[in-house]
Design a protein around this motif. Structure first.
Motif, PDB file in Angstrom:
ATOM      1  N   THR A 141      -5.835  30.887  16.668  1.00  0.00           N
ATOM      2  CA  THR A 141      -4.856  29.892  17.121  1.00  0.00           C
ATOM      3  C   THR A 141      -3.453  30.462  17.255  1.00  0.00           C
ATOM      4  OG1 THR A 141      -6.129  28.120  16.069  1.00  0.00           O
ATOM      5  CG2 THR A 141      -3.845  27.624  16.630  1.00  0.00           C
ATOM      6  N   ALA A 142      -2.918  31.019  16.169  1.00  0.00           N
ATOM      7  CA  ALA A 142      -1.510  31.414  16.162  1.00  0.00           C
ATOM      8  C   ALA A 142      -1.214  32.573  17.106  1.00  0.00           C
ATOM      9  CB  ALA A 142      -1.065  31.755  14.742  1.00  0.00           C
ATOM     10  N   ALA A 143      -2.203  33.440  17.354  1.00  0.00           N
ATOM     11  CA  ALA A 143      -1.954  34.608  18.214  1.00  0.00           C
ATOM     12  C   ALA A 143      -1.502  34.195  19.614  1.00  0.00           C
ATOM     13  CB  ALA A 143      -3.219  35.471  18.313  1.00  0.00           C
ATOM     14  N   LEU A 144      -2.092  33.124  20.141  1.00  0.00           N
ATOM     15  CA  LEU A 144      -1.698  32.706  21.489  1.00  0.00           C
ATOM     16  C   LEU A 144      -0.363  31.962  21.469  1.00  0.00           C
ATOM     17  CD1 LEU A 144      -2.497  32.904  24.409  1.00  0.00           C
ATOM     18  CD2 LEU A 144      -3.781  30.765  24.189  1.00  0.00           C
ATOM     19  N   PHE A 145      -0.092  31.218  20.405  1.00  0.00           N
ATOM     20  CA  PHE A 145       1.220  30.569  20.272  1.00  0.00           C
ATOM     21  C   PHE A 145       2.327  31.625  20.238  1.00  0.00           C
ATOM     22  CE2 PHE A 145      -1.180  26.852  19.201  1.00  0.00           C
ATOM     23  CZ  PHE A 145      -0.327  25.761  19.310  1.00  0.00           C
ATOM     24  N   SER A 146       2.165  32.647  19.402  1.00  0.00           N
ATOM     25  CA  SER A 146       3.223  33.659  19.271  1.00  0.00           C
ATOM     26  C   SER A 146       3.354  34.497  20.539  1.00  0.00           C
ATOM     27  CB  SER A 146       2.980  34.543  18.043  1.00  0.00           C
ATOM     28  OG  SER A 146       1.736  35.193  18.121  1.00  0.00           O
ATOM     29  N   ALA A 147       2.237  34.780  21.200  1.00  0.00           N
ATOM     30  CA  ALA A 147       2.311  35.501  22.476  1.00  0.00           C
ATOM     31  C   ALA A 147       3.006  34.646  23.530  1.00  0.00           C
ATOM     32  CB  ALA A 147       0.910  35.881  22.947  1.00  0.00           C
ATOM     33  N   ALA A 148       2.698  33.349  23.538  1.00  0.00           N
ATOM     34  CA  ALA A 148       3.297  32.441  24.523  1.00  0.00           C
ATOM     35  C   ALA A 148       4.811  32.407  24.391  1.00  0.00           C
ATOM     36  CB  ALA A 148       2.714  31.038  24.355  1.00  0.00           C
ATOM     37  N   ASP A 168       7.950  34.860  15.654  1.00  0.00           N
ATOM     38  CA  ASP A 168       7.783  34.275  14.323  1.00  0.00           C
ATOM     39  C   ASP A 168       7.634  32.754  14.416  1.00  0.00           C
ATOM     40  OD1 ASP A 168       7.956  36.784  13.253  1.00  0.00           O
ATOM     41  OD2 ASP A 168      10.042  36.589  12.581  1.00  0.00           O
ATOM     42  N   TYR A 169       8.406  32.144  15.312  1.00  0.00           N
ATOM     43  CA  TYR A 169       8.296  30.696  15.513  1.00  0.00           C
ATOM     44  C   TYR A 169       6.891  30.332  15.984  1.00  0.00           C
ATOM     45  CZ  TYR A 169       8.643  26.152  17.793  1.00  0.00           C
ATOM     46  OH  TYR A 169       8.402  24.850  18.173  1.00  0.00           O
ATOM     47  N   GLY A 170       6.413  31.032  17.022  1.00  0.00           N
ATOM     48  CA  GLY A 170       5.087  30.730  17.562  1.00  0.00           C
ATOM     49  C   GLY A 170       3.992  30.935  16.540  1.00  0.00           C
ATOM     50  N   ASP A 171       4.093  31.998  15.758  1.00  0.00           N
ATOM     51  CA  ASP A 171       3.093  32.282  14.725  1.00  0.00           C
ATOM     52  C   ASP A 171       3.039  31.148  13.696  1.00  0.00           C
ATOM     53  OD1 ASP A 171       1.282  34.071  13.101  1.00  0.00           O
ATOM     54  OD2 ASP A 171       2.984  33.973  11.727  1.00  0.00           O
ATOM     55  N   ALA A 172       4.188  30.777  13.163  1.00  0.00           N
ATOM     56  CA  ALA A 172       4.231  29.729  12.137  1.00  0.00           C
ATOM     57  C   ALA A 172       3.818  28.379  12.705  1.00  0.00           C
ATOM     58  CB  ALA A 172       5.626  29.652  11.522  1.00  0.00           C
ATOM     59  N   LEU A 173       4.248  28.089  13.938  1.00  0.00           N
ATOM     60  CA  LEU A 173       3.865  26.829  14.571  1.00  0.00           C
ATOM     61  C   LEU A 173       2.347  26.771  14.767  1.00  0.00           C
ATOM     62  CD1 LEU A 173       5.031  24.207  15.978  1.00  0.00           C
ATOM     63  CD2 LEU A 173       4.731  25.457  18.123  1.00  0.00           C
ATOM     64  N   GLY A 174       1.753  27.885  15.204  1.00  0.00           N
ATOM     65  CA  GLY A 174       0.309  27.931  15.421  1.00  0.00           C
ATOM     66  C   GLY A 174      -0.475  27.739  14.130  1.00  0.00           C
ATOM     67  N   VAL A 175      -0.002  28.356  13.041  1.00  0.00           N
ATOM     68  CA  VAL A 175      -0.673  28.180  11.745  1.00  0.00           C
ATOM     69  C   VAL A 175      -0.583  26.725  11.295  1.00  0.00           C
ATOM     70  CG1 VAL A 175      -0.685  28.822   9.308  1.00  0.00           C
ATOM     71  CG2 VAL A 175      -0.335  30.589  11.049  1.00  0.00           C
ATOM     72  N   ALA A 176       0.618  26.146  11.393  1.00  0.00           N
ATOM     73  CA  ALA A 176       0.795  24.736  11.016  1.00  0.00           C
ATOM     74  C   ALA A 176      -0.112  23.844  11.857  1.00  0.00           C
ATOM     75  CB  ALA A 176       2.254  24.320  11.179  1.00  0.00           C
ATOM     76  N   PHE A 177      -0.151  24.102  13.146  1.00  0.00           N
ATOM     77  CA  PHE A 177      -0.956  23.313  14.085  1.00  0.00           C
ATOM     78  C   PHE A 177      -2.424  23.310  13.676  1.00  0.00           C
ATOM     79  CE2 PHE A 177      -3.325  22.667  18.010  1.00  0.00           C
ATOM     80  CZ  PHE A 177      -2.602  21.680  18.678  1.00  0.00           C
ATOM     81  N   GLN A 178      -2.963  24.501  13.355  1.00  0.00           N
ATOM     82  CA  GLN A 178      -4.385  24.602  13.007  1.00  0.00           C
ATOM     83  C   GLN A 178      -4.677  23.974  11.647  1.00  0.00           C
ATOM     84  OE1 GLN A 178      -6.925  25.794  15.106  1.00  0.00           O
ATOM     85  NE2 GLN A 178      -8.052  24.646  13.562  1.00  0.00           N
ATOM     86  N   ALA A 221       5.373  24.612   8.972  1.00  0.00           N
ATOM     87  CA  ALA A 221       6.243  23.979   9.965  1.00  0.00           C
ATOM     88  C   ALA A 221       7.708  24.283   9.672  1.00  0.00           C
ATOM     89  CB  ALA A 221       6.002  22.475   9.985  1.00  0.00           C
ATOM     90  N   GLU A 222       8.062  24.299   8.395  1.00  0.00           N
ATOM     91  CA  GLU A 222       9.439  24.618   8.019  1.00  0.00           C
ATOM     92  C   GLU A 222       9.754  26.088   8.323  1.00  0.00           C
ATOM     93  OE1 GLU A 222      13.169  24.256   7.282  1.00  0.00           O
ATOM     94  OE2 GLU A 222      11.810  22.527   7.305  1.00  0.00           O
ATOM     95  N   LYS A 223       8.766  26.970   8.137  1.00  0.00           N
ATOM     96  CA  LYS A 223       8.959  28.380   8.510  1.00  0.00           C
ATOM     97  C   LYS A 223       9.243  28.497  10.012  1.00  0.00           C
ATOM     98  CE  LYS A 223       6.008  30.651   5.047  1.00  0.00           C
ATOM     99  NZ  LYS A 223       4.768  31.431   4.838  1.00  0.00           N
ATOM    100  N   ALA A 224       8.519  27.709  10.791  1.00  0.00           N
ATOM    101  CA  ALA A 224       8.733  27.735  12.244  1.00  0.00           C
ATOM    102  C   ALA A 224      10.154  27.304  12.579  1.00  0.00           C
ATOM    103  CB  ALA A 224       7.715  26.832  12.941  1.00  0.00           C
ATOM    104  N   ARG A 225      10.605  26.227  11.974  1.00  0.00           N
ATOM    105  CA  ARG A 225      11.960  25.732  12.247  1.00  0.00           C
ATOM    106  C   ARG A 225      13.007  26.762  11.813  1.00  0.00           C
ATOM    107  NH1 ARG A 225      12.927  20.006   9.867  1.00  0.00           N
ATOM    108  NH2 ARG A 225      14.603  20.006  11.398  1.00  0.00           N
ATOM    109  N   SER A 226      12.796  27.371  10.672  1.00  0.00           N
ATOM    110  CA  SER A 226      13.757  28.371  10.167  1.00  0.00           C
ATOM    111  C   SER A 226      13.820  29.594  11.078  1.00  0.00           C
ATOM    112  CB  SER A 226      13.373  28.807   8.749  1.00  0.00           C
ATOM    113  OG  SER A 226      13.407  27.711   7.862  1.00  0.00           O
ATOM    114  N   ALA A 227      12.683  29.940  11.696  1.00  0.00           N
ATOM    115  CA  ALA A 227      12.639  31.133  12.553  1.00  0.00           C
ATOM    116  C   ALA A 227      13.559  31.003  13.759  1.00  0.00           C
ATOM    117  CB  ALA A 227      11.207  31.391  13.017  1.00  0.00           C
TER     118      ALA A 227
END
Length: 332
Positions: free
Chosen positions: A179-186, A206-216, A301-307
């Protein structure tokens, strides 16, 4: 800020990027055509036109716009990302023997497994054609690495999902892959195509990675929370498919001998009986597994926002921050 008082962040992003998204849609329709195999656009259109949010291509467009890009190739990269995502969905539904996707029958159910696999292969090939067109070796490296990582994550999940020895670190590796690999690549390629400073590209990754992890994690949590409308899946699908997701991993870690025997029977051996889902839910509640899973989702999700902190002040940055908050707000 209370996001409940505003339009949903992905809707605000879609409005802000509407012109770009229209161009992405047109390019997708153009490139999913096939002169010799009409089955390809039939199968692809069933999934592409199913009303998904197209979140991943929006992330590419948003990152490029936030970083000041004014060329044409963010559209190609956004379409590339959507083709990769659609290909993985076609393959996933075959592997999982799924009957429903986004509230509609899956392609493998309407056509057959062979069509789903081969059309998925075609979309992967199309994605590689598309990603070459901007002429950026770094963009190609990022997206091709993501495609390989996604496949690796899916294979890892095959061996880890029904093995009670799977721990949270392996689960995170699976999630980062599938999941997160495509978010962070995007998000990352949006910064790269805009020639953004390296710290901005890193922040977007970093934002995409954390967002993808939270999403999954949220998706895995909602599977046990009775929110099929939020995920497009049937409630308890992960349990029936014997997927060892984070809530179960947490419950297994605290299980006594009798509880562990239950998980061995239902997940490892696949001998499920009437009432087992209710028993599983009871064990998840007993060990606070759902609450702890929710806490982890909120942390990511907070990691994503902080990134996002190093990125330029821009309307899109606020929408991306709100999006991270919205992902976990689906928990309710």
């Amino acid at each position: 800020m209370n996001i409940a008082t505003k339009a949903k962040p992905h809707d605000r992003l879609a409005t802000y990027l509407s012109e770009d998204m229209t161009a992405v849609g047109a390019l997708i329709r153009e490139r999913m055509a096939s002169e010799h195999a009409p089955r390809i656009p039939e199968v692809t259109a069933h999934l592409v036109e199913a009303g998904g949010k197209r979140l991943r291509p929006m992330l590419t467009l948003a990152a490029a716009r936030m970083c000041g890009y004014d060329g044409p190739y963010h559209v190609h990269l956004a379409a590339t990302v959507e083709f990769i995502h659609t290909a993985t969905l076609l393959h996933d539904d075959v592997v999982d023997e799924s009957a429903q996707r986004r509230g509609r029958p899956t392609a493998n159910l309407l056509w057959d497994n062979q069509s789903s696999v081969l059309v998925g292969d075609y979309l992967f090939a199309r994605s590689f054609q598309l990603m070459t067109e901007p002429g950026s070796m770094r963009v190609m490296r990022i997206l091709s690495n993501a495609a390989a990582t996604i496949a690796e994550g899916e294979v890892l999940q095959l061996t880890a999902a029904q093995n009670l020895a799977t721990d949270e670190s392996v689960y995170l590796q699976v999630v980062r892959g599938k999941t997160a690999a495509l978010f962070s690549a995007a998000t990352g390629v949006g910064g790269v195509i805009a020639d953004a400073p390296e710290d901005h590209v890193r922040a977007l990754f970093d934002y995409g990675d954390a967002l993808g992890v939270a999403f999954q994690i949220v998706d895995d949590l909602l599977d046990y929370r009775g929110q099929s409308d939020a995920t497009g899946k049937n409630v308890g699908d992960d349990f029936r498919e014997r997927k060892l997701t984070l809530p179960v991993i947490k419950a297994v870690a605290k299980a006594d001998a009798e509880e562990r025997a239950f998980w061995v029977r239902t997940i490892e051996k696949g001998r499920q009986e009437e009432g087992d889902l209710d028993t599983a839910l009871g064990l998840l509640h007993r060990h606070d597994a759902l609450m702890e899973t929710e806490r982890e989702a909120r942390n990511w999700a907070e990691k994503a926002r902080s990134a996002l902190a190093p990125l330029p002040d821009h309307p899109v940055r606020e929408m991306l921050s709100d999006l991270a908050e919205y992902v976990v707000s689906r928990i309710g």
